[in-house]
Scaffold this motif. Structure first.
Motif, short mmCIF file in Angstrom:
data_model
loop_
_atom_site.label_atom_id
_atom_site.label_comp_id
_atom_site.label_asym_id
_atom_site.label_seq_id
_atom_site.Cartn_x
_atom_site.Cartn_y
_atom_site.Cartn_z
N LYS A 1 11.99 2.44 2.98
CA LYS A 1 12.36 3.45 1.99
C LYS A 1 11.93 3.04 0.59
CE LYS A 1 16.21 5.43 4.53
NZ LYS A 1 17.67 5.60 4.60
N LEU A 2 12.11 1.77 0.25
CA LEU A 2 11.74 1.30 -1.09
C LEU A 2 10.22 1.32 -1.29
CD1 LEU A 2 14.21 -1.69 -1.48
CD2 LEU A 2 14.25 0.47 -2.75
N LYS B 1 9.07 4.91 -1.56
CA LYS B 1 9.48 5.47 -2.85
C LYS B 1 8.61 4.96 -4.00
CE LYS B 1 13.82 6.34 -5.25
NZ LYS B 1 15.26 6.08 -5.27
N GLY B 2 7.90 3.85 -3.77
CA GLY B 2 7.01 3.31 -4.80
C GLY B 2 7.72 2.55 -5.90
N VAL B 3 8.84 1.91 -5.57
CA VAL B 3 9.60 1.19 -6.59
C VAL B 3 9.39 -0.32 -6.56
CG1 VAL B 3 11.38 2.96 -6.76
CG2 VAL B 3 11.71 1.06 -5.19
N LEU B 4 8.66 -0.83 -5.56
CA LEU B 4 8.45 -2.27 -5.50
C LEU B 4 7.18 -2.66 -6.24
CD1 LEU B 4 9.38 -3.14 -1.81
CD2 LEU B 4 10.78 -3.33 -3.86
N GLY B 5 7.34 -3.51 -7.23
CA GLY B 5 6.20 -4.05 -7.95
C GLY B 5 5.81 -5.37 -7.32
N GLY C 1 2.16 2.02 -1.42
CA GLY C 1 3.00 2.48 -2.52
C GLY C 1 3.46 1.40 -3.47
N ASN C 2 3.21 0.11 -3.14
CA ASN C 2 3.56 -0.97 -4.05
C ASN C 2 2.74 -0.84 -5.33
OD1 ASN C 2 5.19 -2.61 -2.10
ND2 ASN C 2 3.22 -2.69 -1.04
N TRP C 3 3.35 -1.14 -6.48
CA TRP C 3 2.60 -1.02 -7.73
C TRP C 3 2.24 -2.39 -8.29
CZ3 TRP C 3 4.58 -3.08 -12.19
CH2 TRP C 3 5.96 -3.30 -12.24
N ARG D 1 -1.27 1.65 -7.64
CA ARG D 1 -0.53 1.49 -6.38
C ARG D 1 -1.50 1.12 -5.26
NH1 ARG D 1 4.49 3.19 -7.18
NH2 ARG D 1 4.91 4.96 -8.53
#
Length: 144
Positions: free
Chosen positions: A74-75, A78-82, A125-127, A121
């Motif tokens: 999910k994280l 969602k694209g919230v993990l840097g 989805g990781n940024w 990204r």
């Protein structure tokens, strides 16, 4: 005594696709690609930085209980993990080259107090920050 960071984890929804992203779009090299029973161990790294590898870890592999795997999925989705910051000597040039190869940028190059930075990204989805350091800023002196 610790000598430095050797391997860092990048969570991926598809190891083969993420390996292609890093090698074909960013120009990294494959360091390891091994089948270890039910698990596949893949590492990649920047050609000019042989001492650091990114382990492309599957979200459905061993070592994660189902609840943790689902939370990570999910994280990542969602694209919230840097996953980190990559240094470059030409942020604008790399931005143009990477965009031409299909890399998704969420921020074009911008002037920052520490240099020029763009944000992109990976295929999961990781940024990542793509940063060209300011010549006036000495990170080892100012932040070390």
């Amino acid at each position: 005594m610790i000598k430095g960071l050797a391997i860092s984890t990048v969570w991926t929804t598809d190891q083969q696709r993420t390996k292609a992203f890093f090698t074909e779009k960013l120009g990294f090299e494959v360091r390891t690609d091994l089948a270890l029973g039910d698990m596949r161990w893949i590492t990649v790294g920047a050609k000019d930085q042989p001492g650091l590898e990114l382990a492309l870890m599957s979200l459905d592999g061993p070592g994660l209980d189902p609840e943790s795997a689902e939370a990570l999925k999910k994280l990542v989705a969602k694209g919230v993990l840097g996953a980190g910051a990559f240094h470059t000597d030409d942020c604008r040039g790399d931005y143009a080259a990477f965009r031409a190869r299909g890399v998704e940028f969420v921020q074009e190059p911008k002037e920052r107090p520490y240099g020029i930075e763009a944000i992109f990204r990976d295929d999961s989805g990781n940024w990542y920050s793509l940063t060209e350091r300011s010549e006036e800023l000495d990170f080892s002196k100012d932040f070390g």
